[in-house]
Design an enzyme around this catalytic site. Structure first.
Site, PDB file in Angstrom:
ATOM      1  N   HIS A 137       0.844  -1.187   0.000  1.00  0.00           N
ATOM      2  CA  HIS A 137       0.000   0.000   0.000  1.00  0.00           C
ATOM      3  C   HIS A 137       0.883   1.242   0.000  1.00  0.00           C
ATOM      4  O   HIS A 137       2.115   1.164   0.015  1.00  0.00           O
ATOM      5  CB  HIS A 137      -0.946   0.002   1.200  1.00  0.00           C
ATOM      6  N   ASP A 167      -0.258   7.069  -4.032  1.00  0.00           N
ATOM      7  CA  ASP A 167      -1.436   6.822  -4.873  1.00  0.00           C
ATOM      8  C   ASP A 167      -1.731   8.001  -5.793  1.00  0.00           C
ATOM      9  O   ASP A 167      -2.040   7.818  -6.981  1.00  0.00           O
ATOM     10  CB  ASP A 167      -2.661   6.555  -4.000  1.00  0.00           C
TER      11      ASP A 167
END
Length: 372
Positions: A137, A167
């Site tokens: 992540h 992200d």
């Protein structure tokens, strides 16, 4: 005419990087169609808080899009999607490498159906390399790219970044840039291409100054050792008397002189090159002597590169933000609305619609097999 009017995007991605890239594209005039799992759809639909039937997060990221619900593992899934793929300009996906190929939806297969297709794959580590299949992540990408090590205190303990840096900065933005470049290239060549967007790769550009120091001088930065990692009193966060914080960035001498005068720093500490630690401690003591409101007033209208740290609720109500009208557009879900995400597209290039809805799961499934 919006810049991306007439461009169709099939978005197989979920959660954040791909959907946000799709949001930017739809706001610039593209038709963006989400391809979702029947029954549950994009995982982001299940998050809280709720807005209508789905989550507010989902609504923010999917304003103005359409939705098709289809089981990609069904034997006839590719056949059902073929007519859409033939008429699609851009495909976005963020599965692990090899997943789309196993579904019969890899670039090699789809480029035969549509040679003009721009196929954008967003992953943590790219399509090749020893980590390509590693589960990770945002926090992990920051750790492996060396950026997390620079967030620490002077003892070196990394800080927890409370925003999705990898992200968005290394996934969404590079995807958007490369899609737009690929569309320009296709105008000249008539051919689509495969885009390999690796979030970890793309994080390194955020540490450009550290790379310059390391590659050119062998001075690889660490937490607390460099100008922007805590070594200098000129780039710090200082606590006020009532528990607020002042962000101080008077790096250049002209700003530093103003800063020192305004906080009435001891003359002996103003040449901070002599003893940066002593100067830092002296500044901290001065800022800690007065409450936040005092420093807000002191620095108001001054060229000192200083700002009080606002919380998010304060930031969205700031008079400058209100004057810029960045939250004037809204997204709706059923009868409910909230301010839309202020995407970084100039008003001259962005759809002017004040309110748009987020798509209901499968609301546009009639497009499948219709060639629509």
């Amino acid at each position: 005419m919006l810049p991306l009017a007439g461009i169709r995007v099939l978005d197989f991605s979920t959660l954040l990087p791909g959907p946000m890239a799709g949001l930017f594209l739809v706001e610039a005039g593209a038709e963006v169609i989400k391809i979702e799992r029947p029954g549950t759809g994009d995982e982001m639909r299940s998050y809280s808080p709720r807005l209508g039937e789905d989550s507010a997060n989902f609504a923010l990221l999917n304003r103005g899009k359409r939705s098709i619900a289809i089981d990609l593992k069904a034997p006839d899934a590719v056949a059902q999607l073929t007519s859409l793929i033939e008429r699609t300009d851009v495909l976005i996906e963020q599965f692990r490498p090899g997943v789309m190929e196993r579904l019969g939806l890899g670039y090699a297969a789809l480029s035969k159906i549509n040679p003009r297709l721009i196929y954008c794959s967003i992953t943590g580590f790219g399509q090749t390399g020893p980590r390509r299949d590693m589960a990770a992540h945002d926090l992990n990408y920051l750790a492996l790219a060396g950026l997390l090590s620079l967030t620490g205190d002077r003892e070196g303990t990394p800080g927890m970044p409370h925003m999705s840096i990898a992200d968005i900065a290394a996934g969404t933005y590079p995807a958007l840039i490369n899609v737009l470049l690929a569309l320009l290239q296709r105008q000249r060549t008539g051919q689509g291409c495969r885009l390999d967007i690796s979030m970890t790769d793309n994080l390194f550009v955020l540490a450009y100054w550290g790379l310059a120091d390391g590659f050119a001088a062998g001075a690889w930065p660490t937490a607390g050792s460099a100008l922007t990692t805590g070594a200098s009193p000129r780039y710090q966060i200082y606590r006020t008397a009532d528990g607020g914080y002042l962000s101080a960035g008077p790096i250049e001498q002209r700003f530093w002189d103003v800063f020192c005068r305004l906080i009435e720093l001891d003359e002996a500490l103003r040449d901070d090159a002599k003893d940066p630690a002593a100067a830092r401690a002296g500044v901290a003591a001065r800022i800690a002597a007065y409450p936040t409101a005092h420093w807000r007033q002191v620095f108001e209208g001054q060229d000192a590169c200083c700002a009080i740290v606002a919380n998010l609720a304060e930031a969205v109500r700031d008079p400058h933000v209100v004057a810029r009208k960045i939250f004037d557009r809204h997204v709706s879900a059923g009868a409910e609305t909230i301010p839309a995400l202020p995407v970084p597209i100039d008003a001259a290039l962005r759809d002017s619609a004040v309110i748009k809805s987020a798509p209901r799961l499968g609301a546009d499934s009639g497009l499948v097999g219709s060639g629509g």
